[in-house]
Design an enzyme around this catalytic site. Structure first.
Site, mmCIF file in Angstrom:
data_model
loop_
_atom_site.group_PDB
_atom_site.id
_atom_site.type_symbol
_atom_site.label_atom_id
_atom_site.label_comp_id
_atom_site.label_asym_id
_atom_site.label_seq_id
_atom_site.Cartn_x
_atom_site.Cartn_y
_atom_site.Cartn_z
ATOM 1 C CB THR A 1 61.095 -103.728 19.965
ATOM 2 O OG1 THR A 1 60.254 -103.623 18.832
ATOM 3 C CG2 THR A 1 61.215 -105.209 20.296
ATOM 4 C CG ASP A 2 56.502 -101.359 18.156
ATOM 5 O OD1 ASP A 2 57.488 -102.003 17.710
ATOM 6 O OD2 ASP A 2 55.876 -100.529 17.463
ATOM 7 C CD GLU A 3 59.810 -105.412 15.267
ATOM 8 O OE1 GLU A 3 59.893 -106.583 14.874
ATOM 9 O OE2 GLU A 3 60.503 -104.495 14.810
ATOM 10 C CE1 TYR B 1 65.235 -107.154 17.875
ATOM 11 C CE2 TYR B 1 63.131 -106.531 16.905
ATOM 12 C CZ TYR B 1 64.231 -106.225 17.681
ATOM 13 O OH TYR B 1 64.331 -104.982 18.271
ATOM 14 C CE LYS C 1 64.897 -105.943 22.534
ATOM 15 N NZ LYS C 1 66.167 -105.365 23.067
HETATM 16 N N1 LIG Z 1 65.851 -99.587 15.812
HETATM 17 C C1 LIG Z 1 64.597 -99.546 16.233
HETATM 18 O O1 LIG Z 1 63.714 -99.078 15.514
HETATM 19 C C2 LIG Z 1 64.232 -100.037 17.608
HETATM 20 C C3 LIG Z 1 62.949 -99.801 18.094
HETATM 21 C C4 LIG Z 1 62.635 -100.218 19.394
HETATM 22 C C5 LIG Z 1 63.592 -100.840 20.186
HETATM 23 N N2 LIG Z 1 64.833 -101.072 19.685
HETATM 24 C C6 LIG Z 1 65.812 -101.715 20.571
HETATM 25 O O2 LIG Z 1 66.816 -100.750 20.849
HETATM 26 C C7 LIG Z 1 68.094 -101.369 21.011
HETATM 27 C C8 LIG Z 1 69.092 -100.754 20.058
HETATM 28 O O3 LIG Z 1 68.616 -100.905 18.714
HETATM 29 P P1 LIG Z 1 69.453 -100.351 17.480
HETATM 30 O O4 LIG Z 1 68.519 -100.182 16.354
HETATM 31 O O5 LIG Z 1 70.289 -99.214 17.917
HETATM 32 O O6 LIG Z 1 70.397 -101.605 17.196
HETATM 33 P P2 LIG Z 1 71.751 -101.697 16.384
HETATM 34 O O7 LIG Z 1 71.733 -103.044 15.743
HETATM 35 O O8 LIG Z 1 71.978 -100.490 15.557
HETATM 36 O O9 LIG Z 1 72.865 -101.666 17.536
HETATM 37 C C9 LIG Z 1 73.084 -102.731 18.412
HETATM 38 C C10 LIG Z 1 74.446 -102.536 19.070
HETATM 39 O O10 LIG Z 1 74.652 -103.630 19.968
HETATM 40 C C11 LIG Z 1 75.968 -104.121 19.788
HETATM 41 N N3 LIG Z 1 75.976 -105.547 20.139
HETATM 42 C C12 LIG Z 1 75.353 -106.567 19.468
HETATM 43 N N4 LIG Z 1 75.609 -107.739 20.070
HETATM 44 C C13 LIG Z 1 76.387 -107.462 21.156
HETATM 45 C C14 LIG Z 1 76.960 -108.245 22.185
HETATM 46 N N5 LIG Z 1 76.795 -109.578 22.205
HETATM 47 N N6 LIG Z 1 77.673 -107.641 23.156
HETATM 48 C C15 LIG Z 1 77.862 -106.284 23.144
HETATM 49 N N7 LIG Z 1 77.353 -105.487 22.179
HETATM 50 C C16 LIG Z 1 76.623 -106.071 21.207
HETATM 51 C C17 LIG Z 1 76.281 -103.896 18.319
HETATM 52 O O11 LIG Z 1 77.686 -103.885 18.070
HETATM 53 C C18 LIG Z 1 75.610 -102.558 18.070
HETATM 54 O O12 LIG Z 1 76.495 -101.490 18.348
HETATM 55 C C19 LIG Z 1 67.848 -102.864 20.760
HETATM 56 O O13 LIG Z 1 67.721 -103.501 22.004
HETATM 57 C C20 LIG Z 1 66.549 -102.918 19.985
HETATM 58 O O14 LIG Z 1 65.855 -104.112 20.245
HETATM 59 C C21 LIG Z 1 65.185 -100.686 18.423
#
Ligand SMILES: NC(=O)c1ccc[n+]([C@@H]2O[C@H](COP(=O)([O-])OP(=O)(O)OC[C@H]3O[C@@H](n4cnc5c(N)ncnc54)[C@H](O)[C@@H]3O)[C@@H](O)[C@H]2O)c1
Length: 349
Positions: free
Chosen positions: A131-133, A156, A160
């Site tokens: 993430t950009d965070e 968080y 990350k």
């Molecule tokens: N949502 C955003 O805007 C955003 C932006 C940049 C990066 N990201 C990154 O992208 C990735 C996905 O984000 P998202 O928004 O889809 O998240 P989300 O919370 O919607 O999904 C996370 C998934 O991971 C699974 N999970 C959690 N803990 C687990 C574990 N211990 N073992 C196996 N599975 C597990 C959950 O069941 C879920 O399906 C993350 O790594 C997040 O940091 C998200």
């Protein structure tokens, strides 16, 4: 045939990545590993669950022996790692859950990949989604580039950032073939309604208050989730080993302006008089460690891999709002049970 492990594929972004890979690469076997926490939902993938090149595995990335055995059994050629605890507000309540999944879970995957690929790393790839965070907060000016120093402010983003450092360290120390991307805020279908855009769409539909943190001037760069999935496909296949790419929407919005735009789209869709939904806006106490502004310089991925967003914000929001209005069952299913308790604790004072 390539065997690709996608972690967190039942979540928001992961489900879009799984769908894209299953549809586009019939010659690959796609394994979706997900613990199905509150954020994981197999309904997100109902349309592809019977595809011949798709397998779902329920499991936890924090379980070291399970992960080691899984890699030995399936001999993956690539890993696209999205599984994470992803909500900043929850990380303030329970930082340890974020350390376990985001740091220890990532290191478990790195160890298993390193061991499996030690003899023949050729053609293998560990892709870490971040993430950009991790870059902290910007003032009114400037953009995050791939060389901006890390300065995380929430549990968080600290978790990350830590996982990003481990990925890089495994590249340097063990020559693990990896790529890493840092992306801005995503929005789109299948987004769990604890995050701003789906939360507000749901609250507008159900006539609940729209809780805006602080003065509403927090600024984020928004990217349509399908465009993130397309970027992930590109980086996975064409990114250079040991490189980082920033991914962003070239699309900065102050929260309050975004909420006003969403309200006017929703007034239109729901046949309400203009300004009706905006009456639901309420300002609530700020959260601690809240970063003022994130903005991504996505010129590297644009110049080197030719990626840019395919839809405008207006087009992406239109698709998103239509999806939530057309999928009331999905929304109902994820907003009952645990979510209802969480919502009360977080927003109803
Ligand atoms: N949502 C955003 O805007 C955003 C932006 C940049 C990066 N990201 C990154 O992208 C990735 C996905 O984000 P998202 O928004 O889809 O998240 P989300 O919370 O919607 O999904 C996370 C998934 O991971 C699974 N999970 C959690 N803990 C687990 C574990 N211990 N073992 C196996 N599975 C597990 C959950 O069941 C879920 O399906 C993350 O790594 C997040 O940091 C998200």
């Amino acid at each position: 045939m390539k065997k690709i492990l996608i972690t967190g594929g039942a979540g928001f972004i992961g489900s879009h990545v799984v769908r894209l890979f299953v549809a586009k690469y019939s010659e690959y076997q796609i394994y979706n590993l997900d613990a199905l926490t509150y954020a994981g939902n197999l309904e997100n993938l109902a349309d592809i669950e019977k595809a011949a090149n798709y397998t779902f595995i329920k499991g936890d990335i924090t379980d070291e022996s399970f992960i080691t055995n899984l890699f030995e059994k399936h001999q993956f050629d690539g890993v696209i790692h999205l599984a994470a605890e992803s909500h900043v507000d929850r990380s303030i309540e329970d930082p340890m859950a974020f350390v376990k999944t985001n740091v220890i879970g990532t290191v478990n995957l790195l160890n298993a990949a390193r061991k499996l690929w030690a003899k023949n790393p050729e053609g293998k790839r560990f892709y870490h989604i971040s993430t950009d965070e991790v870059y902290g907060s910007l003032g009114a000016e400037g953009l995050f580039t791939e060389t901006t120093p890390y300065d995380p402010n929430s549990p968080y983003s600290a978790s990350k950032a830590s996982s990003d450092h481990f990925v890089r360290a495994y590249g340097e120390t063990y020559d693990l073939p990896y790529v890493l991307t840092n992306c801005s805020n995503n929005y789109g279908p299948n987004h769990f309604p604890e995050k701003l855009i789906p939360l507000f769409i749901n609250n507008i539909i159900t006539n609940k208050p729209l809780p805006v943190y602080g003065d509403g001037n927090y600024t984020r760069d928004w990217l349509f989730v399908v465009d993130h999935a397309i970027a992930i496909d590109l980086v996975f296949h064409e990114g250079i080993n040991h490189e980082t790419y920033n991914i962003g929407g070239f699309n900065e919005w102050k929260n309050i302006d975004l909420v006003q735009l969403l309200c006017s789209i929703m007034d239109n869709k729901l046949g309400r008089v203009a300004g009706k939904s905006a009456e639901l806006i309420t300002y609530v106490k700020d959260r601690p460690g809240h970063d003022l502004r994130y903005a991504i310089d996505a010129n590297k991925i644009n110049a080197e891999l030719g990626w840019k967003p395919s839809v405008t914000f207006e087009q992406g929001l239109e698709i998103t709002v239509n999806w939530y209005l057309n999928n009331p069952d999905w929304l109902h299913n994820v907003t009952s049970g645990e979510y209802a308790d969480y919502y009360k604790k977080q927003y109803v004072k």
